[in-house]
Design a protein around this motif. Structure first.
Motif: not given
Length: 284
Positions: A139-147
């Protein structure tokens, strides 16, 4: 009674007093020596273990109850970060620590010319990714930030999970040794945010962070468990078991043997199973 007898009486009395005084002095010295020996014995049976947060600190305290029956006192030395417990151990200020896995320890050894060694793995933690806004990595959109954690050992572990989930691809066979430089394909153009392990829980609550890697130890402060994760580690590497660590030169010492027995006792196993079954599993 003749004169000779009278002359000898004070001499005999003085001799008796001298003997009594000598016996008292000997007894006093013996008492002091016994006290000193007792104090020395007390110091020899004190085992200091550095750790920083639950459930590690809880495990140390559970082990302390076991060691007490053997005449040893395990004292928890609580620190506030992921550096102090290794520094204290390397400097000989504590006997052992319980807060890390083997790859993290090895990285410390290499960076600090230390000689720390794993005594025994104690438990495996169920690590994974957590999100406030999404229920899966898909579900995470394109260009999202992941820590991700900013230390190499945990970074590789986090990337391996993402690769297993198909979010990224890594070179075949690289496993947990991967770094961000090894990411071959990143089809969603994920932006990586590298964060200190202890700050990942705060990152979870920040706007704009789609997902964070975390341990149940830390994410639990938000009331979350691995059941709430959107992705969990499926292929557990035993090297990542949270382990009892000591200086290599002390591995055969009596203190470390007693500590190892206490940390791998049935009582500690029962504690792990009864209190933390949803988040970790015994590794011994």
């Amino acid at each position: 009674m003749n004169a000779e007898s009278l002359q000898n009486r004070p001499v005999r009395a003085l001799s008796a007093a001298a003997v009594a005084l000598a016996l008292f002095a000997t007894a006093a010295c013996s008492g002091e020596e016994s006290q000193e020996a007792g104090e020395a014995s007390g110091e020899d049976t004190l085992i200091q273990v550095a750790s920083h947060t639950t459930p590690m600190t809880d495990v140390v305290e559970a082990a302390a109850e076991v060691a007490e029956a053997e005449g040893y006192t395990i004292e928890l030395v609580q620190v506030s970060d992921n550096v102090q417990y290794n520094r204290l151990l390397a400097d000989g200020e504590v006997d052992a620590n319980f807060a890390q896995h083997e790859p993290y320890m090895q990285a410390y050894n290499e960076a600090n010319d230390a000689e720390l060694a794993v005594v025994d793995p104690i438990y495996n933690a169920r690590v994974g990714f957590y999100s406030q806004d999404y229920e899966s990595l898909d579900e995470i959109p394109e260009g999202s930030q992941i820590a991700l954690p900013n230390d190499a050992s945990n970074e590789g572990r986090a990337l391996a999970i993402l690769a297993d989930q198909g979010l990224i691809t890594l070179p075949e066979g690289i496993g947990f040794e991967a770094t961000l430089a090894d990411v071959e394909e990143n089809p969603k153009n994920i932006e990586w945010v590298q964060v200190d392990l202890l700050n990942l829980t705060s990152a979870y609550e920040e706007d704009g962070i789609a997902a964070v890697f975390n341990y149940p130890t830390y994410i639990g402060s938000l009331g979350l468990t691995p059941e709430d994760a959107i992705a969990v580690e499926e292929n557990v590497d035993e090297r990542f078991a949270i382990s009892l660590v000591a200086n290599e030169a002390d591995l055969d010492s009596e203190k470390i043997q007693v500590l190892e027995d206490a940390m791998t006792s049935d009582e500690v196993r029962d504690f792990l199973v009864e209190e933390h079954d949803a988040t970790l599993t015994p590794a011994f």
